[in-house]
Motif scaffolding. Structure first.
Motif, short mmCIF file in Angstrom:
data_model
loop_
_atom_site.label_atom_id
_atom_site.label_comp_id
_atom_site.label_asym_id
_atom_site.label_seq_id
_atom_site.Cartn_x
_atom_site.Cartn_y
_atom_site.Cartn_z
N HIS A 32 48.54 34.04 36.95
CA HIS A 32 47.74 35.36 36.68
C HIS A 32 47.38 35.84 37.95
O HIS A 32 47.33 37.09 38.07
CB HIS A 32 46.37 34.97 35.81
CG HIS A 32 45.45 36.27 35.71
ND1 HIS A 32 45.75 36.71 34.66
CD2 HIS A 32 44.32 36.53 36.48
CE1 HIS A 32 44.70 37.80 34.47
NE2 HIS A 32 43.95 37.53 35.72
N VAL A 33 46.97 34.97 38.95
CA VAL A 33 46.47 35.58 40.04
C VAL A 33 47.62 36.68 40.86
O VAL A 33 47.44 37.53 41.54
CB VAL A 33 45.98 34.79 41.13
CG1 VAL A 33 45.70 35.26 42.65
CG2 VAL A 33 44.55 33.93 40.90
N LEU A 34 48.99 35.82 40.71
CA LEU A 34 49.90 36.65 41.22
C LEU A 34 50.35 38.01 40.68
O LEU A 34 50.95 38.69 41.39
CB LEU A 34 51.30 35.50 41.17
CG LEU A 34 51.53 34.41 41.92
CD1 LEU A 34 52.73 34.12 41.77
CD2 LEU A 34 51.44 35.02 43.38
N GLU A 35 49.97 38.00 39.51
CA GLU A 35 50.10 39.46 38.68
C GLU A 35 48.93 40.28 39.06
O GLU A 35 49.34 41.49 38.57
CB GLU A 35 50.27 39.01 36.90
CG GLU A 35 51.58 38.39 36.69
CD GLU A 35 51.58 37.48 35.55
OE1 GLU A 35 50.52 38.20 34.65
OE2 GLU A 35 52.39 36.97 35.07
N LEU A 36 47.97 39.84 39.56
CA LEU A 36 46.89 40.90 39.78
C LEU A 36 47.32 41.92 40.95
O LEU A 36 48.04 41.67 41.79
CB LEU A 36 45.73 40.12 40.41
CG LEU A 36 44.82 39.21 39.52
CD1 LEU A 36 43.77 38.60 40.33
CD2 LEU A 36 44.33 39.99 38.60
N PRO A 37 46.86 42.89 40.79
CA PRO A 37 46.79 44.05 41.91
C PRO A 37 46.38 43.36 43.37
O PRO A 37 45.37 42.52 43.17
CB PRO A 37 46.26 45.33 41.38
CG PRO A 37 45.73 45.08 40.25
CD PRO A 37 46.03 43.53 39.90
N LEU A 38 47.15 43.77 44.26
CA LEU A 38 46.67 43.11 45.64
C LEU A 38 45.39 42.99 45.88
O LEU A 38 44.78 42.29 46.51
CB LEU A 38 47.58 43.53 46.72
CG LEU A 38 47.43 43.14 48.26
CD1 LEU A 38 47.94 41.49 48.16
CD2 LEU A 38 48.14 43.99 49.17
N GLU A 40 42.69 43.36 43.77
CA GLU A 40 42.08 42.41 43.11
C GLU A 40 42.12 41.23 43.66
O GLU A 40 41.28 40.53 43.80
CB GLU A 40 42.64 42.36 41.65
CG GLU A 40 42.16 43.40 40.70
CD GLU A 40 40.82 42.89 40.24
OE1 GLU A 40 40.74 41.92 39.62
OE2 GLU A 40 39.77 43.79 40.54
N ALA A 41 43.35 40.57 44.13
CA ALA A 41 43.62 39.46 44.72
C ALA A 41 42.72 39.09 45.70
O ALA A 41 42.12 38.15 46.24
CB ALA A 41 45.01 38.95 44.79
N GLU A 42 42.79 40.24 46.87
CA GLU A 42 42.20 40.27 48.20
C GLU A 42 40.63 40.03 47.69
O GLU A 42 39.88 39.38 48.54
CB GLU A 42 42.45 41.35 48.99
CG GLU A 42 44.03 41.28 49.57
CD GLU A 42 44.22 42.42 50.45
OE1 GLU A 42 45.44 42.25 51.02
OE2 GLU A 42 43.52 43.33 50.05
N GLY A 43 40.10 40.88 46.76
CA GLY A 43 38.91 40.95 46.51
C GLY A 43 38.26 39.57 46.14
O GLY A 43 37.28 39.15 46.27
N PHE A 44 39.15 38.87 45.24
CA PHE A 44 38.72 37.29 44.93
C PHE A 44 38.63 36.57 46.03
O PHE A 44 37.59 36.03 46.16
CB PHE A 44 39.69 37.01 44.03
CG PHE A 44 39.46 35.67 43.16
CD1 PHE A 44 38.32 35.24 43.35
CD2 PHE A 44 40.48 35.20 42.20
CE1 PHE A 44 37.95 33.88 42.53
CE2 PHE A 44 40.22 34.11 41.61
CZ PHE A 44 38.88 33.40 41.92
N ALA A 45 39.54 36.46 46.96
CA ALA A 45 39.48 35.71 48.06
C ALA A 45 38.39 35.99 48.86
O ALA A 45 37.65 35.01 49.45
CB ALA A 45 40.72 36.07 49.04
#
Lengths: 199, 199
Positions: A32-38, A40-45
Motif C-alpha cells: 500500500h505504501v508503495l502505491e501512495l503518491p510520493l 503521502e509516503a514522505e509525509g508518513f516518514a
C-alpha cells in the motif's frame, strides 16, 4: 521469497514489528505504501521523525507533550492539589473525555508487573513521591486499570503515600472489573470518579 | 482531544489512512512508535523512503523491482515464450511459491472493475499486447483471481489475444472458487497449473 525486492521486504519487516501486525498484513501495508503518491509516503516518514523529535515527557506529570511543560500542568484553572495517577498517556485522554476531572495528572508509564520484569523502579513512582513531598498536594487519586497489576500498583503507591498525610483515593468500581480504562465509556468513568473511596 | 500533541495526532492520522487500520489501532501504533529507540524509528521512516525511491515497475513484466529489469525477466533459464498474467505483484510471489512455473510473468496492477471505476485502460493490458505482438510468445496463462472481476478480466484479455494466434489458457479450477490467489496453498496452486484449460 527471492524475487521480493530488498527495500520492500525491509519495509514489510518494519511493519511486522509493530504490535498486532502479522506478516501478511505487514506485506499488504508495504504494498500500500508503495502505491501512495510520493508526497503521502514522505509525509508518513516525516510524521514518524517529527513525532520522535518533538514529543517528550512533561517534567512535571510525565505525560507526553511537545511543549516545555504540558498544557494541563500549565493550566492555572486546574486544581494542582489534586493528582490523578494513571498508567499510560492514553489513559489521560480517556479521563479528559469524561470532562469530570479538573485536577492534574501523573503518568506512571506502566504498572508493576513481575511477570514482564517491570519493577517499581521502572515506572515513574519516584517522580510522584517528589511531587507530593514538595507539598501543596491535597489528594492523590489512583486511576490505574482495575486488573491485578493495576490494583497491585495502586496498593503499592498508596502505602508509600500514607506517611505523607494526604488523602489517597481509588476510582470507584463503576468500571467493569477486568476491563481497561482506555475503553471505558465517559458516563461510567464519571460515575467511577464521583464514587471514589479512600484507601 | 485538545491535549493530544499535534505531532502524535499527525502520526496517528497517517496510520489510520492505511488499509485495515482503525482509529484506535492507529493511536496504539503511534504510541508504540514513540516508545521505539530513535534508531528504530528512523529506520522505519527510512524504509518507507527507500521503498518509494528504489522500487519501480519492471519495463518488461510490470512487476515491482529495484533493478533495471526484474530478476525473473532477466533469467535466461526461464521460458520467455510462456507468460503468466496476474493481477498484483503479490500474486507473483504466490505463483513462485508453487515452484511449478518456469515461464515469465505479466502483472496487470489491478483487474477491470466498473464498480471501482477501473477500466481496461487503467491496467497494464496494452503492455501485454505489445509483448505478445513482438513475437516469441507461445502461450499466455491467465492467472487472475477466480472471482467475477478476475474472470471478466481474463475473458476480456483472451478475446484480445485470440487474433494473435497464440495459445491462451486459464489456471484450472483447482482453486476454490471465490477465494483469492494470494492465499491459495502451494499444492492447490500446482494442481491448478497442471490442469490448465484452453479458453
Amino acid at each position: 521469497m527471492q524475487y521480493f525486492p530488498a527495500a520492500l521486504q525491509e519495509l514489510a519487516d518494519r511493519f511486522a514489528r509493530l504490535p498486532g501486525i502479522g506478516g501478511k498484513t505487514a506485506q499488504r501495508l508495504a504494498f500500500h505504501v508503495l502505491e501512495l503518491p510520493l508526497e503521502e509516503a514522505e509525509g508518513f516518514a516525516n510524521a514518524i521523525l517529527a513525532a520522535k523529535k518533538e514529543i517528550h515527557t512533561c517534567p512535571v506529570c510525565q505525560n507526553l507533550t511537545d511543549r516545555a511543560v504540558c498544557p494541563i500542568c500549565e493550566d492555572d484553572m486546574r486544581d494542582h492539589s489534586l493528582i490523578c495517577v494513571v498508567a499510560e498517556p492514553r489513559d489521560v485522554i480517556a479521563m479528559e473525555r469524561s470532562r469530570e476531572f479538573n485536577g492534574v495528572y501523573h503518568v506512571l508509564h506502566g504498572v508493576i508487573s513481575p511477570l514482564n520484569h517491570v519493577t517499581q523502579e521502572d515506572i515513574k513512582i519516584r517522580e510522584l513521591l517528589q511531587r507530593v513531598a514538595a507539598g501543596q498536594v491535597r489528594e492523590v487519586i489512583m486511576a490505574t486499570d482495575p486488573d491485578v497489576e493495576g490494583e497491585a500498583t495502586a496498593m503499592y503507591i498508596s502505602r508509600l503515600l500514607r506517611p505523607m498525610e494526604i488523602k489517597v483515593t481509588r476510582l470507584a468500581y463503576g468500571m467493569p472489573v477486568g476491563s481497561q480504562l482506555e475503553y471505558t465509556d465517559e458516563v461510567t468513568l464519571s460515575r467511577a470518579l464521583e464514587g471514589r473511596q479512600e484507601i
